[in-house]
Design a protein around this motif. Structure first.
Motif, PDB file in Angstrom:
ATOM      1  N   GLY A  30       0.799  -1.214   0.000  1.00  0.00           N
ATOM      2  CA  GLY A  30       0.000   0.000   0.000  1.00  0.00           C
ATOM      3  C   GLY A  30       0.831   1.263   0.000  1.00  0.00           C
ATOM      4  N   ARG A  31       2.127   1.159  -0.176  1.00  0.00           N
ATOM      5  CA  ARG A  31       2.993   2.340  -0.162  1.00  0.00           C
ATOM      6  C   ARG A  31       3.745   2.505  -1.477  1.00  0.00           C
ATOM      7  N   ASN A  32       3.186   1.947  -2.552  1.00  0.00           N
ATOM      8  CA  ASN A  32       3.837   1.988  -3.866  1.00  0.00           C
ATOM      9  C   ASN A  32       5.256   1.447  -3.788  1.00  0.00           C
ATOM     10  N   ALA A  33       5.422   0.406  -3.006  1.00  0.00           N
ATOM     11  CA  ALA A  33       6.748  -0.153  -2.764  1.00  0.00           C
ATOM     12  C   ALA A  33       7.059  -1.256  -3.771  1.00  0.00           C
ATOM     13  N   GLU A  34       8.313  -1.562  -3.879  1.00  0.00           N
ATOM     14  CA  GLU A  34       8.772  -2.642  -4.735  1.00  0.00           C
ATOM     15  C   GLU A  34       9.826  -3.432  -3.976  1.00  0.00           C
ATOM     16  N   ILE A  35       9.698  -4.738  -4.011  1.00  0.00           N
ATOM     17  CA  ILE A  35      10.685  -5.611  -3.404  1.00  0.00           C
ATOM     18  C   ILE A  35      11.320  -6.403  -4.537  1.00  0.00           C
ATOM     19  N   VAL A  36      12.620  -6.382  -4.637  1.00  0.00           N
ATOM     20  CA  VAL A  36      13.328  -7.083  -5.709  1.00  0.00           C
ATOM     21  C   VAL A  36      14.303  -8.068  -5.093  1.00  0.00           C
ATOM     22  N   TYR A  37      14.184  -9.310  -5.502  1.00  0.00           N
ATOM     23  CA  TYR A  37      15.119 -10.345  -5.075  1.00  0.00           C
ATOM     24  C   TYR A  37      15.922 -10.748  -6.302  1.00  0.00           C
ATOM     25  N   GLU A  38      17.234 -10.708  -6.214  1.00  0.00           N
ATOM     26  CA  GLU A  38      18.089 -11.125  -7.318  1.00  0.00           C
ATOM     27  C   GLU A  38      18.869 -12.359  -6.886  1.00  0.00           C
ATOM     28  N   PHE A  39      18.840 -13.381  -7.735  1.00  0.00           N
ATOM     29  CA  PHE A  39      19.506 -14.635  -7.431  1.00  0.00           C
ATOM     30  C   PHE A  39      20.533 -14.919  -8.514  1.00  0.00           C
ATOM     31  N   GLU A  40      21.686 -15.370  -8.097  1.00  0.00           N
ATOM     32  CA  GLU A  40      22.725 -15.739  -9.042  1.00  0.00           C
ATOM     33  C   GLU A  40      23.094 -17.197  -8.807  1.00  0.00           C
ATOM     34  N   ASP A  41      22.681 -18.046  -9.738  1.00  0.00           N
ATOM     35  CA  ASP A  41      23.016 -19.464  -9.712  1.00  0.00           C
ATOM     36  C   ASP A  41      22.617 -20.121  -8.389  1.00  0.00           C
ATOM     37  N   MET A  42      21.369 -19.924  -7.962  1.00  0.00           N
ATOM     38  CA  MET A  42      20.880 -20.511  -6.718  1.00  0.00           C
ATOM     39  C   MET A  42      20.208 -21.845  -7.018  1.00  0.00           C
ATOM     40  N   HIS A  43      20.555 -22.865  -6.251  1.00  0.00           N
ATOM     41  CA  HIS A  43      19.971 -24.193  -6.407  1.00  0.00           C
ATOM     42  C   HIS A  43      19.212 -24.544  -5.135  1.00  0.00           C
ATOM     43  N   VAL A  44      17.974 -25.032  -5.302  1.00  0.00           N
ATOM     44  CA  VAL A  44      17.137 -25.401  -4.170  1.00  0.00           C
ATOM     45  C   VAL A  44      16.531 -26.767  -4.455  1.00  0.00           C
ATOM     46  N   ASP A  45      16.577 -27.666  -3.491  1.00  0.00           N
ATOM     47  CA  ASP A  45      15.900 -28.953  -3.599  1.00  0.00           C
ATOM     48  C   ASP A  45      14.554 -28.816  -2.890  1.00  0.00           C
ATOM     49  N   VAL A  46      13.483 -28.765  -3.678  1.00  0.00           N
ATOM     50  CA  VAL A  46      12.140 -28.546  -3.145  1.00  0.00           C
ATOM     51  C   VAL A  46      11.516 -29.898  -2.821  1.00  0.00           C
ATOM     52  N   VAL A  54      10.932 -38.358   1.417  1.00  0.00           N
ATOM     53  CA  VAL A  54      10.259 -37.610   0.352  1.00  0.00           C
ATOM     54  C   VAL A  54      11.200 -37.400  -0.829  1.00  0.00           C
ATOM     55  N   GLU A  55      10.616 -37.267  -1.985  1.00  0.00           N
ATOM     56  CA  GLU A  55      11.389 -36.942  -3.185  1.00  0.00           C
ATOM     57  C   GLU A  55      11.658 -35.444  -3.192  1.00  0.00           C
ATOM     58  N   HIS A  56      12.685 -35.030  -3.927  1.00  0.00           N
ATOM     59  CA  HIS A  56      13.013 -33.614  -4.058  1.00  0.00           C
ATOM     60  C   HIS A  56      13.122 -33.246  -5.523  1.00  0.00           C
ATOM     61  N   ALA A  57      12.595 -32.082  -5.878  1.00  0.00           N
ATOM     62  CA  ALA A  57      12.721 -31.555  -7.236  1.00  0.00           C
ATOM     63  C   ALA A  57      13.797 -30.477  -7.218  1.00  0.00           C
ATOM     64  N   PRO A  58      14.802 -30.601  -8.080  1.00  0.00           N
ATOM     65  CA  PRO A  58      15.851 -29.566  -8.105  1.00  0.00           C
ATOM     66  C   PRO A  58      15.379 -28.333  -8.880  1.00  0.00           C
ATOM     67  N   TRP A  59      15.423 -27.179  -8.247  1.00  0.00           N
ATOM     68  CA  TRP A  59      15.087 -25.912  -8.894  1.00  0.00           C
ATOM     69  C   TRP A  59      16.362 -25.102  -9.042  1.00  0.00           C
ATOM     70  N   HIS A  60      16.482 -24.408 -10.155  1.00  0.00           N
ATOM     71  CA  HIS A  60      17.622 -23.529 -10.399  1.00  0.00           C
ATOM     72  C   HIS A  60      17.068 -22.136 -10.682  1.00  0.00           C
ATOM     73  N   VAL A  61      17.492 -21.157  -9.916  1.00  0.00           N
ATOM     74  CA  VAL A  61      17.033 -19.773 -10.088  1.00  0.00           C
ATOM     75  C   VAL A  61      18.250 -18.920 -10.418  1.00  0.00           C
ATOM     76  N   ASP A  62      18.178 -18.242 -11.552  1.00  0.00           N
ATOM     77  CA  ASP A  62      19.263 -17.355 -11.958  1.00  0.00           C
ATOM     78  C   ASP A  62      18.613 -16.148 -12.611  1.00  0.00           C
ATOM     79  N   GLY A  63      18.290 -15.152 -11.820  1.00  0.00           N
ATOM     80  CA  GLY A  63      17.612 -13.984 -12.354  1.00  0.00           C
ATOM     81  C   GLY A  63      16.970 -13.169 -11.251  1.00  0.00           C
ATOM     82  N   THR A  64      15.889 -12.500 -11.591  1.00  0.00           N
ATOM     83  CA  THR A  64      15.253 -11.557 -10.677  1.00  0.00           C
ATOM     84  C   THR A  64      13.803 -11.939 -10.436  1.00  0.00           C
TER      85      THR A  64
END
Length: 73
Positions: A30-46, A54-64
């Motif tokens: 409500g304050r015209n705010a922006e939250i930006v998360y930038e990831f560089e070569d982040m790997h997460v086992d979801v 439990v099984e895990h799915a590998p996710w790769h995040v490289d961007g914003t």
């Protein structure tokens, strides 16, 4: 500061990354705010669920990831 010194207006201490993100988003909504998360070569086992086997799915995040909020008129 001891517990006896705290007031209802004091801010609770954040202890986890999800709590930090939620608190920041709640504060900025409500304050015209922006939250930006930038990831560089982040790997997460979801995990597919909870528990020991439990099984895990590998996710790769490289961007914003950009979250924006704006006040409705």
């Amino acid at each position: 500061m001891s517990d006896s010194d705290s007031s209802p207006e004091s801010v609770d201490e954040t202890t986890t990354w999800p709590d930090l993100a939620i608190g920041l988003y709640d504060r900025l909504t409500g304050r015209n705010a922006e939250i930006v998360y930038e990831f560089e070569d982040m790997h997460v086992d979801v995990p597919s669920g909870t528990g020991e086997d439990v099984e895990h799915a590998p996710w790769h995040v490289d961007g914003t990831v950009r979250i924006t909020t704006r006040e409705e008129e």
